[in-house]
Design a protein around this motif. Structure first.
Motif, PDB file in Angstrom:
ATOM      1  N   PRO A 160       2.601   6.758 -16.965  1.00 29.09           N
ATOM      2  CA  PRO A 160       2.027   7.998 -17.512  1.00 29.09           C
ATOM      3  C   PRO A 160       1.423   8.865 -16.425  1.00 29.09           C
ATOM      4  O   PRO A 160       0.897   8.364 -15.457  1.00 29.09           O
ATOM      5  N   GLY A 161       1.523  10.163 -16.619  1.00 25.89           N
ATOM      6  CA  GLY A 161       0.856  11.056 -15.693  1.00 25.89           C
ATOM      7  C   GLY A 161       1.643  11.287 -14.421  1.00 25.89           C
ATOM      8  O   GLY A 161       1.197  11.997 -13.529  1.00 25.89           O
ATOM      9  N   SER A 162       2.801  10.714 -14.337  1.00 32.41           N
ATOM     10  CA  SER A 162       3.560  10.896 -13.109  1.00 32.41           C
ATOM     11  C   SER A 162       4.323  12.188 -13.155  1.00 32.41           C
ATOM     12  O   SER A 162       4.858  12.562 -14.188  1.00 32.41           O
ATOM     13  N   ASN A 163       4.372  12.875 -12.046  1.00 33.06           N
ATOM     14  CA  ASN A 163       5.105  14.137 -12.065  1.00 33.06           C
ATOM     15  C   ASN A 163       6.338  14.068 -11.188  1.00 33.06           C
ATOM     16  O   ASN A 163       6.616  14.935 -10.387  1.00 33.06           O
TER      17      ASN A 163
ATOM     18  N   ARG B  31      -4.938  16.418  -0.880  1.00 28.87           N
ATOM     19  CA  ARG B  31      -4.128  16.453  -2.093  1.00 28.87           C
ATOM     20  C   ARG B  31      -2.816  17.173  -1.890  1.00 28.87           C
ATOM     21  O   ARG B  31      -2.336  17.849  -2.770  1.00 28.87           O
TER      22      ARG B  31
ATOM     23  N   ILE C  24      -8.682   7.626  -1.341  1.00 25.16           N
ATOM     24  CA  ILE C  24      -7.707   7.662  -2.418  1.00 25.16           C
ATOM     25  C   ILE C  24      -8.319   7.223  -3.733  1.00 25.16           C
ATOM     26  O   ILE C  24      -7.858   7.551  -4.788  1.00 25.16           O
TER      27      ILE C  24
ATOM     28  N   GLN D  95       0.636  16.773  -1.969  1.00 23.53           N
ATOM     29  CA  GLN D  95       1.592  15.780  -2.448  1.00 23.53           C
ATOM     30  C   GLN D  95       2.850  15.699  -1.607  1.00 23.53           C
ATOM     31  O   GLN D  95       3.379  14.620  -1.372  1.00 23.53           O
TER      32      GLN D  95
ATOM     33  N   ASN E 124       0.129   9.229  -5.560  1.00 25.01           N
ATOM     34  CA  ASN E 124       0.631  10.555  -5.286  1.00 25.01           C
ATOM     35  C   ASN E 124       1.269  11.169  -6.524  1.00 25.01           C
ATOM     36  O   ASN E 124       1.045  12.321  -6.869  1.00 25.01           O
ATOM     37  N   MET E 125       2.052  10.363  -7.178  1.00 23.13           N
ATOM     38  CA  MET E 125       2.793  10.869  -8.320  1.00 23.13           C
ATOM     39  C   MET E 125       1.932  10.985  -9.561  1.00 23.13           C
ATOM     40  O   MET E 125       2.185  11.814 -10.415  1.00 23.13           O
ATOM     41  N   MET E 126       0.951  10.095  -9.653  1.00 21.34           N
ATOM     42  CA  MET E 126       0.239  10.028 -10.914  1.00 21.34           C
ATOM     43  C   MET E 126      -1.036  10.825 -10.921  1.00 21.34           C
ATOM     44  O   MET E 126      -1.786  10.785 -11.870  1.00 21.34           O
ATOM     45  N   GLY E 127      -1.309  11.469  -9.877  1.00 18.45           N
ATOM     46  CA  GLY E 127      -2.552  12.219  -9.866  1.00 18.45           C
ATOM     47  C   GLY E 127      -3.652  11.404  -9.233  1.00 18.45           C
ATOM     48  O   GLY E 127      -3.820  10.229  -9.490  1.00 18.45           O
ATOM     49  N   TRP E 128      -4.367  12.052  -8.406  1.00 15.96           N
ATOM     50  CA  TRP E 128      -5.369  11.356  -7.620  1.00 15.96           C
ATOM     51  C   TRP E 128      -6.597  10.992  -8.428  1.00 15.96           C
ATOM     52  O   TRP E 128      -6.970  11.647  -9.355  1.00 15.96           O
ATOM     53  N   GLY E 129      -7.241   9.942  -7.950  1.00 18.46           N
ATOM     54  CA  GLY E 129      -8.504   9.585  -8.541  1.00 18.46           C
ATOM     55  C   GLY E 129      -8.360   8.817  -9.844  1.00 18.46           C
ATOM     56  O   GLY E 129      -7.272   8.602 -10.345  1.00 18.46           O
TER      57      GLY E 129
ATOM     58  N   MET F 101       8.147   5.126 -11.548  1.00 18.95           N
ATOM     59  CA  MET F 101       7.409   6.377 -11.592  1.00 18.95           C
ATOM     60  C   MET F 101       7.758   7.159 -12.847  1.00 18.95           C
ATOM     61  O   MET F 101       6.925   7.852 -13.413  1.00 18.95           O
TER      62      MET F 101
ATOM     63  N   PHE G 132       0.813  -1.203   0.000  1.00 23.09           N
ATOM     64  CA  PHE G 132       0.000   0.000   0.000  1.00 23.09           C
ATOM     65  C   PHE G 132       0.853   1.262   0.000  1.00 23.09           C
ATOM     66  O   PHE G 132       0.424   2.310  -0.473  1.00 23.09           O
ATOM     67  N   LEU G 133       2.093   1.137   0.501  1.00 18.45           N
ATOM     68  CA  LEU G 133       2.966   2.311   0.403  1.00 18.45           C
ATOM     69  C   LEU G 133       3.254   2.620  -1.060  1.00 18.45           C
ATOM     70  O   LEU G 133       3.246   3.764  -1.487  1.00 18.45           O
TER      71      LEU G 133
ATOM     72  N   ILE H  51       0.121   4.154  -2.551  1.00 18.11           N
ATOM     73  CA  ILE H  51      -0.062   5.560  -2.160  1.00 18.11           C
ATOM     74  C   ILE H  51       0.945   6.442  -2.886  1.00 18.11           C
ATOM     75  O   ILE H  51       0.609   7.508  -3.394  1.00 18.11           O
ATOM     76  N   PHE H  52       2.182   5.930  -2.955  1.00 21.91           N
ATOM     77  CA  PHE H  52       3.225   6.688  -3.612  1.00 21.91           C
ATOM     78  C   PHE H  52       2.888   6.895  -5.080  1.00 21.91           C
ATOM     79  O   PHE H  52       3.013   7.999  -5.620  1.00 21.91           O
ATOM     80  N   ALA H  53       2.442   5.814  -5.729  1.00 20.70           N
ATOM     81  CA  ALA H  53       2.111   5.905  -7.146  1.00 20.70           C
ATOM     82  C   ALA H  53       0.977   6.881  -7.379  1.00 20.70           C
ATOM     83  O   ALA H  53       1.024   7.739  -8.261  1.00 20.70           O
TER      84      ALA H  53
ATOM     85  N   ILE I  40      -3.587  13.094   2.023  1.00 18.41           N
ATOM     86  CA  ILE I  40      -4.072  12.489   0.788  1.00 18.41           C
ATOM     87  C   ILE I  40      -5.374  13.146   0.385  1.00 18.41           C
ATOM     88  O   ILE I  40      -5.568  13.538  -0.769  1.00 18.41           O
TER      89      ILE I  40
END
Lengths: 279, 305, 327
Positions: free
Chosen positions: B20-23, B256, A220, B258, A133-138, B16, A125-126, A129-131, B253
């Protein structure tokens, strides 16, 4: 294919597993076909009727802004299951490196196993959550991360099943006879991998379902107003003390699903393991 | 351990970068100090993936998670919350051990009997019950029906009871299963037969000898248990509004935010890594066999025939 | 001289999912104090199972017997507690594979002291001293060092010595040795056998020596019982068994021992056939399917014990006739 028939017969004998399969199919039908019969949409807001208890009009009540819970559960099930199944399907990608590692051994095995262990060392789950976080929520993007997190056990299973086959003497015998070795070996490998993978998939479906709803519960998951079972439970949290039924209904549905998946998995394991012995 | 950590971070970083879509770029385009930038520009690799990875690691190490709203007070806040979470997690761990180890042992010793079947059923139920469902049930029973425990908040011990149970729930099934298989495995060993031939009582055999050997195996898988417990803690802190680091995680979370999320995740990862180290040490302590294997990289044999 | 151990008609069955395994049938023996008795048979003949059954060390087995008595006490009617106190105290057991016999996480010292303190009231210090002496007496040159160490630091031969030292430290009257030298080098085998026979002599200890090696039997045993398919097929003094074997199986075993005499081109003699299916033993003599002299009655009736005199008994329908034959 007689083995498959034998496995199915043994599975059916285990009444608990068979019953769970029926229950699970019912739930699936509920989610897939249900929306055809409901007069509501999952986002129809009707604030006047919010937090209703189950009634004839709303068999499972309404949520915080008057949306019909049953409809939301139907659509939510679609979302939840799509995420879960996608994740598990992605994890099956691990079969390839697993077979490669088992088949070639040596350095290939070494490299693949090391990477696999590194990947497996990261708590699921870490990573999710990390992914997220990076990829945009939802949007349920985390399904890819979940899929990746599920890969290591699959690689391990595929690898050991392959090594089992490669080590067997009849493979050497087949090679000695010069009978199209690669073809035979691959067939044997595939047959040997099938059972443990199936058993693992059924149990990982259950765990992934839980994790998926967990993410939804924590907020999330998918974006509102899209329903997802975890989301719906989360929504009911607001009135937990006054109207606990709002949380109980979606939670019960989730528990029923997970329980049936686990029981199906147990039944499959018993069926496949005895089946393996006999063959 | 450090190389493993870096390797894991590398894998995560690469993943990461390609998803795609990762910042991830945002975190690795700047920072790390001017001296680092100097090196990179002189080598003409300012924007290469290597540079980005190095900056990413350095940023994490410095605790600079980017400009977040609360990055200023992030340090002390995190420590306070960390202590809280640690307490809760520890209680949950103890509870799951107290229930799980005896249950698993009982199931292994009375294999195939009624006790074994009962334990199997309970394990199945526990692992099928998501933590939040359990939390709902607990709140229903203890708050609404019996009015015994306060549902939210913290402070006096009563506030801890239900959250601990929720945390433990995640771990009990796993502990029971592991103990059962470890003890079962030991019971089939040759030395157990010899112990019985020595005329020792069953109780002594199980609790003194078998336990010592089985626990080594169980402890070695402590890291997996820690993941489960962490999940439970997440739910517990969220549900019961307890001010731990997991609550911060979930709040950021939802908000939002980050950077805070990244910070919490990094801290939790480090904690899990430390648990890994501790579990390896504990396993070595409990089982001299494991210790020798670790220290000498394989069995050591002295003495003549 | 009253008997030390008396067993009559012991039978052991294992109920499993696939059916019942008939491991031992009608096993009987009489052992006197100070006697060394060999039980010979191939793997699966039930020799170890019978021994474990006597000491109630089997799990999941159905054990029935006419009589099992030790030092005149009826073991069948003993409580679990009483049987437990016999084990390790008056009756010691050593096992075949020394590699897995000791607890890997307890120091040798702890395990030996535990043994002594289980069966007598010595203090820890006294127990430690006795244990060290025992280790020395079995030929371990650095007993103190071994005491402080763990089992994985010792070689197979040393582990077996530790086991022997441990089991003998309580000065048992009976030692059941289940193939104790099979897993060891030949040179070590020798030393261990010396050790065991010396102890039997000096302490007037009886030993039940289970093995498949006729050579060992010839060397150390006063009396022998030969087992096949869960039943005893022949018993008697060593000389009688070796010089006038009455049972076709015994004869087959003795003939199968390779001859070191020069003489090219002689094939190794074997006993044809394979062991019985443990789930479906033959009706009639257990050896009938493989017996070169098998007759009609052998296939239908289980042979009774034919007395050949001097304690020599053969379970074979043809025994009377073949009595004095054989080398």
């Amino acid at each position: 294919m007689e083995r498959a028939k034998r496995v199915i017969r043994l599975f059916m004998k285990n009444r608990l597993a068979a019953a769970s399969l029926v229950v699970f199919i019912i739930v699936l039908l509920f989610c897939i076909l249900g929306p055809l019969f409901t007069p509501y949409d999952y986002s129809t807001i009707d604030v006047k009727n919010c937090w209703q208890s189950p009634s004839l009009q709303h068999p499972m009540g309404t949520d915080g802004i008057g949306r019909d819970t049953m409809t939301r559960l139907m659509y939510g099930g679609r979302t939840t299951f799509s995420i879960t199944f996608t994740a598990v399907l992605i994890s099956l990608l691990g079969i390839l490196p697993g077979v490669a590692a088992g088949f070639w051994g040596g350095r290939v095995d070494n490299i693949i196993s090391r990477i696999n262990d590194a990947l497996g060392a990261i708590p699921t789950f870490l990573m999710v959550i990390f992914a997220e976080n990076m990829m945009g929520w939802g949007g349920g993007n985390y399904r890819y991360a979940m899929g990746v997190a599920l890969i290591p056990p699959i690689v391990r299973i595929a690898r050991s099943a392959t090594m089992e086959v490669v080590g067997k003497e009849y493979v050497e015998a087949a090679r000695a006879l010069g009978v199209g070795s690669t073809g035979i070996i691959l067939t044997h490998i595939m047959r040997n991998i099938l059972s443990p993978i199936i058993v693992h998939v059924s149990s990982s479906l259950a765990d992934t379902l839980v994790m998926c709803t967990l993410m939804g519960y924590l907020g999330i998951g998918v974006n509102p107003p899209e329903p997802e079972w975890g989301n719906i439970v989360h929504g009911g949290y607001a009135v937990i003390l006054s109207k606990p039924i709002q949380m109980i209904i979606p939670s019960s549905l989730i528990v029923i699903c997970v329980l049936s998946l686990n029981l199906i998995g147990n039944g499959l394991r018993d069926g496949l393991e005895t089946g393996k012995e006999r063959s | 351990m450090a190389p493993t950590f870096l390797a894991i971070m590398l894998v995560v970083f690469l993943l990461m970068s390609v998803l795609p879509g990762s910042n991830i770029n945002e975190f690795s385009s700047n920072g790390g100090g001017d001296w680092l930038d100097g090196i990179f520009s002189s080598l003409n690799m300012t924007d290469s993936i290597v540079a980005r990875y190095v900056r990413y690691i350095v940023n994490l190490a410095k605790g600079d998670f980017g400009e977040g709203r609360s990055s200023a007070g992030l340090g002390s806040n995190i420590f306070y919350r960390l202590g809280f979470t640690a307490k809760l997690a520890l209680f949950g761990f103890l509870l799951s051990a107290i229930i799980g180890i005896p249950a698993g042992t009982l199931a292994a010793v009375k294999r195939g009997g009624r006790a074994d079947k009962a334990v199997s059923v309970l394990t199945l139920v526990m692992s099928s019950l998501p933590s939040y469902a359990l939390a709902v049930v607990l709140v229903l029973i203890f708050c609404l029906y019996f009015n015994l425990l306060p549902p939210f908040g913290f402070g006096t011990p009563e506030y801890y009871i239900m959250p601990t149970m929720v945390v433990a729930a995640g771990g009990v099934a796993m502990t029971t299963r592991m103990t059962r298989s470890a003890v079962s495995g030991e019971l089939g060993s040759q030395y157990v037969m010899v112990l019985r031939a020595k005329g020792l009582t069953g109780r002594r055999i199980v609790w003194l000898h078998v336990m010592k050997n089985a626990l080594g195996t169980v402890v070695a898988s402590l890291t997996n248990l820690a993941s489960q417990l962490l999940c439970g803690t997440l739910i517990a802190e969220n549900f019961f509004s307890m001010p731990g680091i997991c609550q911060l995680l979930t709040k950021s979370i939802s908000g939002r935010n980050q950077h805070t999320v990244l910070g919490c995740v990094a801290v939790l990862s480090v904690i899990l890594m430390m648990v890994n180290i501790v579990s390896d040490f504990a396993a070595a302590l409990l089982s001299p066999r494991i210790k020798d294997a670790m220290v000498y990289g394989g069995g050591r044999q002295n003495g003549e025939s | 001289m009253s008997e030390l151990l008396k067993v009559k008609n012991l039978s052991v069955q294992f109920p499993t999912d696939k059916g019942t395994v008939y491991a031992v049938k009608d096993f009987s023996l009489n052992l006197n104090p100070g006697e060394i008795m060999g039980i010979v048979g191939e793997s699966g003949s039930g020799k170890s199972t019978a021994a474990y059954a006597i000491m109630d060390l089997l799990q999941g087995a159905r054990v029935t017997a006419g009589e099992i008595s030790f030092q005149g006490r009826d073991m069948l009617s003993m409580s679990g507690e009483e049987k437990r106190s016999l084990r390790g105290g008056q009756v010691g057991m050593i096992f075949q594979d020394p590699m897995g016999c000791l607890d890997p996480s307890v120091k040798i010292e702890g395990q030996m002291v535990e043994m002594l303190r289980q069966h007598s009231n010595v203090t820890k210090g006294e127990a430690r001293k006795i244990s060290t002496e025992m280790l020395r007496s079995v030929g371990i040159t650095d007993p103190e060092g071994v005491m402080k160490g763990y089992q994985h630091q010792l070689s197979g031969g040393m582990r077996q010595r530790v086991m022997i030292a441990m089991m003998l430290s309580t000065q048992p009257k009976l030692l059941i040795a289940d193939e104790p030298t099979t897993a060891l080098d030949v040179t070590i085998q020798d030393q261990i056998l010396e050790l065991l026979t010396k102890t039997c002599r000096e302490n007037h200890m009886a030993m039940l020596f289970i093995t498949h090696n006729f050579g060992i039997v010839a060397r150390i045993c006063n009396r022998v019982s030969v087992m096949y398919g869960g039943m005893i097929v022949e018993e008697g003094l060593s000389e009688d068994i070796f010089y006038s074997p009455g049972h076709p199986y015994t004869r087959g075993l003795l003939e199968a021992i390779p001859d070191l005499e020069p003489g090219a081109g002689r094939r190794l003699k074997t006993i044809s056939g394979t062991p019985n299916d443990p789930f479906a033993p033959p009706s009639g003599c257990v050896f009938a399917p493989r017996c070169p002299d098998c007759t009609g009655i052998c296939k239908t009736e289980i042979p009774k014990r034919q007395d050949m005199g001097g304690g020599h008994g053969v379970w074979c329908h043809l025994a009377r006739q073949e009595g004095r034959k054989g080398e």
